[in-house]
Design a protein around this motif. Structure first.
Motif, PDB file in Angstrom:
ATOM      1  N   LEU A  41      11.658  11.216  -9.548  1.00  0.00           N
ATOM      2  CA  LEU A  41      11.184  12.586  -9.534  1.00  0.00           C
ATOM      3  C   LEU A  41      12.154  13.428  -9.693  1.00  0.00           C
ATOM      4  N   LEU A  42      13.448  13.312  -9.337  1.00  0.00           N
ATOM      5  CA  LEU A  42      14.512  14.558  -9.452  1.00  0.00           C
ATOM      6  C   LEU A  42      14.863  14.529 -10.683  1.00  0.00           C
ATOM      7  N   ASP A  43      14.840  13.368 -11.576  1.00  0.00           N
ATOM      8  CA  ASP A  43      15.030  13.231 -13.220  1.00  0.00           C
ATOM      9  C   ASP A  43      14.208  13.706 -13.991  1.00  0.00           C
TER      10      ASP A  43
ATOM     11  N   VAL B  32       3.242  10.325  -9.436  1.00  0.00           N
ATOM     12  CA  VAL B  32       3.892   9.506  -8.122  1.00  0.00           C
ATOM     13  C   VAL B  32       3.112   8.161  -8.312  1.00  0.00           C
ATOM     14  N   ARG B  33       1.892   8.115  -8.396  1.00  0.00           N
ATOM     15  CA  ARG B  33       1.082   6.945  -8.618  1.00  0.00           C
ATOM     16  C   ARG B  33       1.539   6.264  -9.670  1.00  0.00           C
ATOM     17  N   GLN B  34       1.590   6.413 -10.842  1.00  0.00           N
ATOM     18  CA  GLN B  34       2.126   5.693 -12.054  1.00  0.00           C
ATOM     19  C   GLN B  34       3.478   5.249 -11.871  1.00  0.00           C
TER      20      GLN B  34
ATOM     21  N   VAL C  50      10.083  12.629  -0.371  1.00  0.00           N
ATOM     22  CA  VAL C  50      10.519  11.958  -1.467  1.00  0.00           C
ATOM     23  C   VAL C  50      10.615  13.042  -2.669  1.00  0.00           C
ATOM     24  N   GLY C  51      11.737  13.128  -3.319  1.00  0.00           N
ATOM     25  CA  GLY C  51      11.835  14.136  -4.461  1.00  0.00           C
ATOM     26  C   GLY C  51      12.164  15.223  -4.110  1.00  0.00           C
ATOM     27  N   ALA C  52      12.854  15.683  -2.771  1.00  0.00           N
ATOM     28  CA  ALA C  52      13.382  16.823  -2.300  1.00  0.00           C
ATOM     29  C   ALA C  52      14.886  17.028  -2.542  1.00  0.00           C
ATOM     30  N   LEU C  53      15.546  15.692  -2.186  1.00  0.00           N
ATOM     31  CA  LEU C  53      16.947  15.616  -2.200  1.00  0.00           C
ATOM     32  C   LEU C  53      17.425  14.466  -2.888  1.00  0.00           C
ATOM     33  N   ALA C  54      18.684  14.247  -3.527  1.00  0.00           N
ATOM     34  CA  ALA C  54      19.219  13.100  -4.228  1.00  0.00           C
ATOM     35  C   ALA C  54      19.804  12.510  -3.018  1.00  0.00           C
ATOM     36  N   ALA C  55      20.236  12.956  -2.065  1.00  0.00           N
ATOM     37  CA  ALA C  55      20.861  12.131  -0.728  1.00  0.00           C
ATOM     38  C   ALA C  55      19.775  11.909   0.161  1.00  0.00           C
ATOM     39  N   ALA C  56      18.569  11.787   0.144  1.00  0.00           N
ATOM     40  CA  ALA C  56      17.457  11.739   1.087  1.00  0.00           C
ATOM     41  C   ALA C  56      17.529  10.335   1.639  1.00  0.00           C
TER      42      ALA C  56
ATOM     43  N   PHE D 127       0.916  -1.415   0.011  1.00  0.00           N
ATOM     44  CA  PHE D 127      -0.054  -0.021   0.155  1.00  0.00           C
ATOM     45  C   PHE D 127       0.849   1.429  -0.003  1.00  0.00           C
ATOM     46  N   ALA D 128       0.288   2.296  -0.299  1.00  0.00           N
ATOM     47  CA  ALA D 128       1.184   3.473  -0.568  1.00  0.00           C
ATOM     48  C   ALA D 128       0.099   4.533  -0.216  1.00  0.00           C
ATOM     49  N   LEU D 129       0.603   5.587   0.763  1.00  0.00           N
ATOM     50  CA  LEU D 129      -0.520   6.721   1.191  1.00  0.00           C
ATOM     51  C   LEU D 129       0.595   7.968   1.334  1.00  0.00           C
ATOM     52  N   GLY D 130       0.199   8.898   0.547  1.00  0.00           N
ATOM     53  CA  GLY D 130       1.058  10.039   0.262  1.00  0.00           C
ATOM     54  C   GLY D 130       0.542  11.543   0.323  1.00  0.00           C
ATOM     55  N   ASP D 131       1.107  12.572   0.507  1.00  0.00           N
ATOM     56  CA  ASP D 131       0.741  13.784   0.543  1.00  0.00           C
ATOM     57  C   ASP D 131       1.593  14.683  -0.253  1.00  0.00           C
ATOM     58  N   VAL D 132       1.396  15.042  -1.716  1.00  0.00           N
ATOM     59  CA  VAL D 132       2.253  15.711  -2.456  1.00  0.00           C
ATOM     60  C   VAL D 132       2.149  17.185  -2.091  1.00  0.00           C
ATOM     61  N   CYS D 133       3.482  18.247  -2.305  1.00  0.00           N
ATOM     62  CA  CYS D 133       3.493  19.423  -2.353  1.00  0.00           C
ATOM     63  C   CYS D 133       2.366  20.188  -3.048  1.00  0.00           C
ATOM     64  N   GLY D 134       1.510  21.018  -2.349  1.00  0.00           N
ATOM     65  CA  GLY D 134       0.459  21.641  -3.127  1.00  0.00           C
ATOM     66  C   GLY D 134      -0.882  21.286  -2.967  1.00  0.00           C
ATOM     67  N   LYS D 135      -1.804  21.867  -3.857  1.00  0.00           N
ATOM     68  CA  LYS D 135      -2.999  21.758  -3.663  1.00  0.00           C
ATOM     69  C   LYS D 135      -3.744  21.625  -5.151  1.00  0.00           C
ATOM     70  N   GLY D 136      -5.094  21.268  -5.159  1.00  0.00           N
ATOM     71  CA  GLY D 136      -5.653  21.489  -6.542  1.00  0.00           C
ATOM     72  C   GLY D 136      -5.450  20.727  -7.586  1.00  0.00           C
ATOM     73  N   VAL D 137      -5.416  21.448  -8.934  1.00  0.00           N
ATOM     74  CA  VAL D 137      -5.087  20.480 -10.119  1.00  0.00           C
ATOM     75  C   VAL D 137      -3.542  20.266 -10.216  1.00  0.00           C
ATOM     76  N   GLY D 138      -2.680  21.349  -9.931  1.00  0.00           N
ATOM     77  CA  GLY D 138      -1.248  20.976  -9.844  1.00  0.00           C
ATOM     78  C   GLY D 138      -0.696  19.868  -9.021  1.00  0.00           C
ATOM     79  N   ALA D 139      -1.346  19.841  -7.886  1.00  0.00           N
ATOM     80  CA  ALA D 139      -1.025  18.887  -7.011  1.00  0.00           C
ATOM     81  C   ALA D 139      -1.475  17.367  -7.533  1.00  0.00           C
ATOM     82  N   ALA D 140      -2.872  17.482  -8.053  1.00  0.00           N
ATOM     83  CA  ALA D 140      -3.277  16.077  -8.472  1.00  0.00           C
ATOM     84  C   ALA D 140      -2.461  15.732  -9.661  1.00  0.00           C
ATOM     85  N   VAL D 141      -1.830  16.581 -10.583  1.00  0.00           N
ATOM     86  CA  VAL D 141      -0.995  16.020 -11.645  1.00  0.00           C
ATOM     87  C   VAL D 141       0.201  15.331 -11.174  1.00  0.00           C
TER      88      VAL D 141
END
Length: 554
Positions: A404-406, A379-381, A463-469, A360-374
């Motif tokens: 994400l970084l690429d 992420v899901r795909q 996830v997607g913030a730093l390469a060395a995360a 299972f996966a549960l996440g919260d991407v940065c932002g709201k609305g349509v931009g966040a949905a994209v």
């Protein structure tokens, strides 16, 4: 003797100037000047026709303007003979005013009493006044029609609704029947469709026109291409099959193009019965204006429909899915978008069955609305693809971080997300083993069957913030009756309550979970969502998502 020109309420002429008639009208008990020539000049200088009568209704005086308006009147004429019907009727009835039409002119008369039972009638030609008043009323009516029609058309967000409005609004104000010929959007083909409404019909009727209809109606092909042909009387056979059976032969017919943003949206045909006058210049302009507005409304409704269809397709692909059944597990998810009309946002959950159980996966991407949905969709795909090559949760987070970084636009916009992954494996005793990996996401809570609440410390970096995360890991076992509750910060940070600003908070969350310990996951999700909704009280909030996992009951 001087004759004053016809006109409005100007008064008698004296020395080349005009004064208001009320300044010189005789009143009861007054007398004319002793000099009869001066009196006659004063009367002939009035801008009103003056007719005086004796007590028996016989004409005693006719001034110059009255003589021009009523050549049949002479001093000594007995009005009882019907020489001037409107005036004669007023004299017989003892009325003080009259209105009549005489030789195509509209007249208004006012009586003033004179000594000895005589009367003076002041008659004005009000033809131009009435014409101006009628024109003003007609213009107001046209303006009101356009305003009401524009309001109705502006509310049409559905193509069929716009077509019905375009045919019903002009009947009966502009025509006895209205017909819209249009080419439907692909893949319907080039055959013209029509929708019609006539006075007395219960509602609009629609149909598919014979291709010959385009050539049978003069100007229709040009109107569909954007031209504006002139109106004309046509034979009834030319509209056979599209007008109601009892309509009869049409009289005046007007074809107008219905322009849209990308070209003509259709053609409006207005039909009048033979006993109704044809379209005058102002009606023609009004009909053209209405057709243009109807065309714009139809084009806007069609564009809205296309966008709504696209939104539904995107919404279906971006909204959290229905969770598939997994043997040995009970699962339930809950979701609330942050007030977006499309009901999509930046919080998400997903479940991927595996050979050994599920991920299972549960996440919260940065932002709201349509931009966040994209970004949510990305992420899901990515997870759906990467899990096929890496089933271990922490290693899978590393691959997603690199993906994400690429991304091509990663340097221009924030691409990070908090994420919690969990690998679920059924155990022989009916329990579940859960291996967790976290990337900056709130720690999940375990609700034990007895009501105890235990946090599972996972930690990690987004996830997607730093390469060395670096990403955290944890493992927990769920016995029968236990539940694992994963949630986004939209739950604990929901602001509301009595003051409207207090956060829901983790203590309130734990109390709510303890109250439903031992219940199925779907009951817990429903209970928690209702509590958060009540706490918010309808206020704007962040996206909310939650996922509850439990061993399946025996």
């Amino acid at each position: 003797m001087t004759t004053a020109p016809r006109g409005g309420p100007a008064g008698p002429v004296s020395g080349g100037g005009q004064a208001a008639p009320s300044q010189v009208r005789p009143v009861a008990g007054s007398t004319l000047p002793a000099d009869p020539h001066l009196a006659r000049e004063l009367l002939d200088g009035l801008a009103e026709a003056v007719v005086t009568t004796d007590h028996g209704g016989r004409v005693t005086l006719v001034n110059a303007l009255a003589g021009a308006l009523f050549p049949e009147l002479r001093p000594g004429t007995d009005l009882a003979g019907g020489a001037l019907p409107g005036l004669a009727d007023a004299v017989r009835a003892g009325a003080d005013t009259f209105d009549a039409e005489h030789h195509g002119r509209h007249l208004h008369g006012l009586r003033r009493e004179l000594p000895g039972g005589r009367s003076a009638w002041y008659v004005r030609d009000v033809t131009e006044e009435r014409a101006r008043a009628a024109a003003l009323l007609a213009e107001r009516s046209r303006t009101r029609f356009l305003a009401q029609a524009g309001s109705r058309l502006g509310l049409c967000l559905d193509r069929e609704q716009a077509l019905r409005a375009a045919t019903t609004l002009p009947v009966p104000y502009l025509a006895d029947a209205a017909l819209v010929v249009h080419r439907p959007p692909p893949p319907a083909g080039p055959v013209p469709h029509w929708i019609r409404y006539a006075a007395g019909d219960p509602g609009p009727a629609a149909g598919v026109g014979d291709p010959a209809l385009l050539g049978a109606v003069p100007g229709l092909v040009g109107a569909l291409d954007g031209d504006a042909p002139e109106p004309g009387p046509w034979r009834g056979a030319e509209l056979t099959g599209v007008l109601p059976a009892g309509f009869g032969r049409p009289g005046a017919v007007l074809v107008s193009p219905m322009g849209g943003a990308g070209g003509p949206a259709g053609a409006l045909i207005l039909v009048r019965r033979p006993d109704r006058p044809g379209f005058d210049r102002r009606e023609l302009a009004l009909a053209r204006e209405f057709a243009a507005r109807a065309g714009a409304a139809l084009a806007a409704a069609q564009l809205f429909g296309e966008q709504a269809h696209l939104a539904r397709v995107l919404q279906h692909s971006l909204l959290p899915p229905d969770l598939p059944p997994v043997a040995g597990m009970a699962l339930a998810g809950g979701y609330r978008a942050a007030g977006d009309g499309l009901r999509i946002g930046g919080d998400f959950y997903d479940l991927f069955p595996t050979g050994a159980g599920a991920l299972f996966a549960l996440g919260d991407v940065c932002g709201k609305g349509v931009g966040a949905a994209v970004l949510t969709g990305r992420v899901r795909q990515s997870l759906r693809t990467l899990r096929l090559v890496e089933p271990r949760p922490r290693e899978l987070l590393g691959l997603l971080n690199r993906a994400l970084l690429d991304a091509p636009d990663a340097a221009r916009r924030a691409q990070f997300t908090t994420l919690l992954l969990g690998a679920l494996t059924c155990e022989p005793d009916g329990g579940l083993r859960v291996r967790l990996a976290g990337g900056g996401h709130p720690d999940p809570l375990v609700v034990r069957a007895g009501g105890g609440i235990e946090p599972v410390r996972v930690g990690g970096m987004p996830v997607g913030a730093l390469a060395a995360a670096r990403f955290g890991v944890a493992e927990v076992r769920l016995a029968p009756g236990d539940l694992l509750v994963a949630y986004t910060d939209g739950v604990t940070e929901a602001r509301g309550g009595p003051g409207g600003l207090e956060m829901f908070g983790e203590p309130r969350l734990r109390a709510a979970l303890a109250s439903v310990a031992g219940r199925p996951p779907a009951d817990l999700v429903d209970r928690l969502l209702r509590l958060v909704d009540g706490w918010l009280g309808g206020q704007v909030h962040d996206d909310i998502a939650m996922l509850v996992v439990a061993p399946a009951p025996a």
